[in-house]
Scaffold this active site. Structure first.
Site, mmCIF file in Angstrom:
data_model
loop_
_atom_site.group_PDB
_atom_site.id
_atom_site.type_symbol
_atom_site.label_atom_id
_atom_site.label_comp_id
_atom_site.label_asym_id
_atom_site.label_seq_id
_atom_site.Cartn_x
_atom_site.Cartn_y
_atom_site.Cartn_z
ATOM 1 N N GLY A 37 0.842 -1.201 0.000
ATOM 2 C CA GLY A 37 0.000 0.000 0.000
ATOM 3 C C GLY A 37 0.874 1.245 0.000
ATOM 4 N N GLY A 148 6.474 -2.521 3.106
ATOM 5 C CA GLY A 148 6.118 -2.954 4.449
ATOM 6 C C GLY A 148 6.444 -4.424 4.649
ATOM 7 N N ASP A 149 5.710 -5.082 5.538
ATOM 8 C CA ASP A 149 6.095 -6.448 5.918
ATOM 9 C C ASP A 149 5.986 -7.444 4.755
ATOM 10 O OD1 ASP A 149 3.330 -6.284 5.995
ATOM 11 O OD2 ASP A 149 3.134 -7.788 7.580
ATOM 12 N N THR A 171 5.299 2.359 5.698
ATOM 13 C CA THR A 171 3.899 2.036 5.947
ATOM 14 C C THR A 171 3.298 3.041 6.910
ATOM 15 O OG1 THR A 171 2.285 0.555 6.994
ATOM 16 C CG2 THR A 171 4.545 0.235 7.666
ATOM 17 N N ASP A 173 1.082 2.235 8.838
ATOM 18 C CA ASP A 173 0.701 1.453 10.026
ATOM 19 C C ASP A 173 1.782 1.457 11.111
ATOM 20 O OD1 ASP A 173 -1.447 0.803 8.421
ATOM 21 O OD2 ASP A 173 -0.640 -1.143 7.836
ATOM 22 N N ARG A 208 -23.056 14.555 20.289
ATOM 23 C CA ARG A 208 -23.033 13.189 19.762
ATOM 24 C C ARG A 208 -21.828 12.405 20.245
ATOM 25 N NH1 ARG A 208 -24.696 14.842 13.625
ATOM 26 N NH2 ARG A 208 -26.902 14.345 13.825
ATOM 27 N N GLY A 216 -4.471 0.919 10.156
ATOM 28 C CA GLY A 216 -3.393 0.401 11.003
ATOM 29 C C GLY A 216 -3.276 -1.110 10.997
ATOM 30 N N ARG A 217 -4.211 -1.771 10.315
ATOM 31 C CA ARG A 217 -4.236 -3.248 10.298
ATOM 32 C C ARG A 217 -4.260 -3.815 11.719
ATOM 33 N NH1 ARG A 217 -0.161 -6.410 6.697
ATOM 34 N NH2 ARG A 217 1.170 -5.414 8.207
ATOM 35 N N ARG A 312 -22.544 8.576 15.647
ATOM 36 C CA ARG A 312 -22.208 8.600 14.221
ATOM 37 C C ARG A 312 -20.825 7.992 14.022
ATOM 38 N NH1 ARG A 312 -26.719 10.045 14.153
ATOM 39 N NH2 ARG A 312 -27.715 11.707 12.967
HETATM 40 O O1 F6P Z 1 -1.028 -1.243 5.240
HETATM 41 C C1 F6P Z 1 -1.574 -0.025 4.897
HETATM 42 C C2 F6P Z 1 -3.081 -0.111 4.864
HETATM 43 O O2 F6P Z 1 -3.584 1.173 4.530
HETATM 44 C C3 F6P Z 1 -3.721 -0.611 6.150
HETATM 45 O O3 F6P Z 1 -3.780 0.348 7.167
HETATM 46 C C4 F6P Z 1 -5.063 -1.061 5.636
HETATM 47 O O4 F6P Z 1 -5.605 -2.057 6.460
HETATM 48 C C5 F6P Z 1 -4.735 -1.618 4.266
HETATM 49 O O5 F6P Z 1 -3.505 -1.028 3.875
HETATM 50 C C6 F6P Z 1 -5.773 -1.319 3.205
HETATM 51 O O6 F6P Z 1 -5.391 -1.966 2.037
HETATM 52 P P1 F6P Z 1 -6.028 -1.658 0.613
HETATM 53 O O7 F6P Z 1 -5.379 -0.429 0.086
HETATM 54 O O8 F6P Z 1 -5.713 -2.868 -0.181
HETATM 55 O O9 F6P Z 1 -7.492 -1.447 0.821
#
Ligand code: F6P
Length: 394
Positions: A37, A148-149, A171, A173, A208, A216-217, A312
């Site tokens: 990403g 990233g990983d 990343t 994250d 609200r 952040g996964r 919301r």
């Molecule tokens: O790893 C970066 C990230 O934006 C995460 O925070 C998120 O869960 C994921 O990638 C979203 O992936 P995609 O762009 O495939 O929807």
């Protein structure tokens, strides 16, 4: 294609010294790619890598398009100094990226046509040897993998196969093992904080409960940092499973005390104690098939049902990955890119550039692969947040 002339060999940089003159004219060539990403700061790193390689070492630099996908499909071009000028402040990546192409587990269609309805006919193949052939065919001696990983797991495999690889930690994250920080994170936190600041005023006007879902996964770094920076009332992290009754009591008690609004920041991986993370979708042929999302909506419905308070949800989503990098990320990216080329030229192979305890260093990719860095429950910032009255829903 014009090749650059290499500078005289220097004992400090053995890679340069043993440089082969492949076609009688050339110095060494490297390639750079951005995988996974995207995030703000990628272009700043591409610029630092390319300019350092060209100006300090006289290398030729290839830019691979769309991450490992471009390597598999042999899509790459030589990058000039001018190609990477004026991109420091620009979000995204001029090279493009892909988070669905793992060269060691690459989905191919075995049938005649590519048809998602015929998923059964798709199989995973190891196409890493083809990637190495592609690198060799262009005379590329080393690969800079920015990612990233997932990207680092493949980079570690390539290193095992003898490819000269250096990784750079990217990343939003901030969950890459081995480094205290990844570039992109600071910008994402800044973006999320600014958004939450805006949500504060409308929450206050309408009395609200606003639940803001951040990315952040499986790690709660963005939620923790943006939550603290915005003075949010309740932070829900994947590392600290929440209790719904605690959250409800917390917002009700605020309401009774005259604080008629509450801001809850929920990491997309937040989950109830004993429950599961909320999955938005599964992409079976992606190296990391789970896409999280939807926890804010689930919480808004439940908190409303239990407390009667108007709730919301706001999902910040990919906004956190966009925009211009912060000065912090531009500086970090420049340091990382420069460090990668320095390491490479010193003959270091198969390492990830890291920032550890405020110092740039590197660790073997083999130590990074297959691991992520989550928020420790004993993290100092959690204690500081609790001390100023922030709830973690427990
Ligand atoms: O790893 C970066 C990230 O934006 C995460 O925070 C998120 O869960 C994921 O990638 C979203 O992936 P995609 O762009 O495939 O929807």
């Amino acid at each position: 294609m014009k090749r650059k002339t290499i500078k005289p060999a220097c004992p400090e940089y053995p890679m340069q010294e043993k440089s082969p003159a492949k076609d009688g004219t050339a110095g060494r060539s490297i390639a750079v790619m951005t995988g996974g990403g995207d995030c703000p700061g990628l272009n700043a790193v591409i610029r630092a890598v390319t300019k350092t390689a060209i100006t300090k070492f006289g290398l030729e630099v290839w830019g691979i398009q769309d991450g490992y996908l471009g390597l598999i499909e042999d899509r790459m071009d030589v990058l000039t100094y001018d190609d990477v000028s004026n991109i420091l402040t620009v979000g995204g990546t001029i090279l493009g990226s892909s988070n669905v192409a793992n060269p060691f587990k690459y989905p191919v269609t075995v049938g005649k046509s590519f048809d998602p309805a015929q998923d059964g006919q798709r199989q995973f193949r190891d196409v890493s040897d083809k990637c190495i052939e592609v690198l060799n065919s262009h005379g590329i001696d080393a690969l800079i993998c920015i990612g990233g990983d997932g990207t680092m797991a493949s980079a570690a495999e390539f290193a095992k196969k003898g490819v000269n690889v250096i990784g750079l930690p990217k990343t939003i994250d901030n969950d890459l093992y081995g480094t205290d920080i990844t570039f992109g994170f600071n910008t994402a936190v800044t973006t999320a904080t600014e958004a939450i600041d805006k949500i504060h005023t409308t929450a206050s006007s309408h009395h609200r409960v606003m639940i803001v879902e951040v990315m952040g996964r499986y790690a709660g770094w963005i939620a923790l940092h943006a939550g603290v920076a915005s003075g949010s009332d309740c932070l829900l992290l994947p590392e600290i499973p929440y209790r719904l009754d605690k959250i409800c009591n917390f917002v009700l008690s605020r309401s009774k005390r005259g604080r008629r609004f509450s801001i809850i920041v929920a990491a997309e991986g937040a989950k109830e104690k004993g429950g599961e993370m909320v999955v938005a979708k599964k992409l079976p042929f992606s190296p990391d098939p789970i896409r999280l999302g939807g926890v804010a909506s689930v919480l808004a419905a439940k908190i409303n049902e239990r407390t009667g308070l108007d709730c919301r949800e706001v999902v910040l989503g990919h906004i956190q990955r966009g925009g211009t990098p912060t000065p912090f990320d531009r500086v970090l990216a420049t340091n990382f890119g420069y460090a990668a080329i320095e390491l490479l030229m010193k003959g270091v192979k198969g390492h990830l550039v890291v920032l550890k305890n405020g110092k740039l260093s590197s660790i073997p990719l083999s130590k990074v692969a297959g691991r992520i860095r989550t928020v420790p429950k004993s993290h100092y910032l959690i204690k500081a947040a609790q001390a100023v009255g922030t709830s973690f829903g427990v």
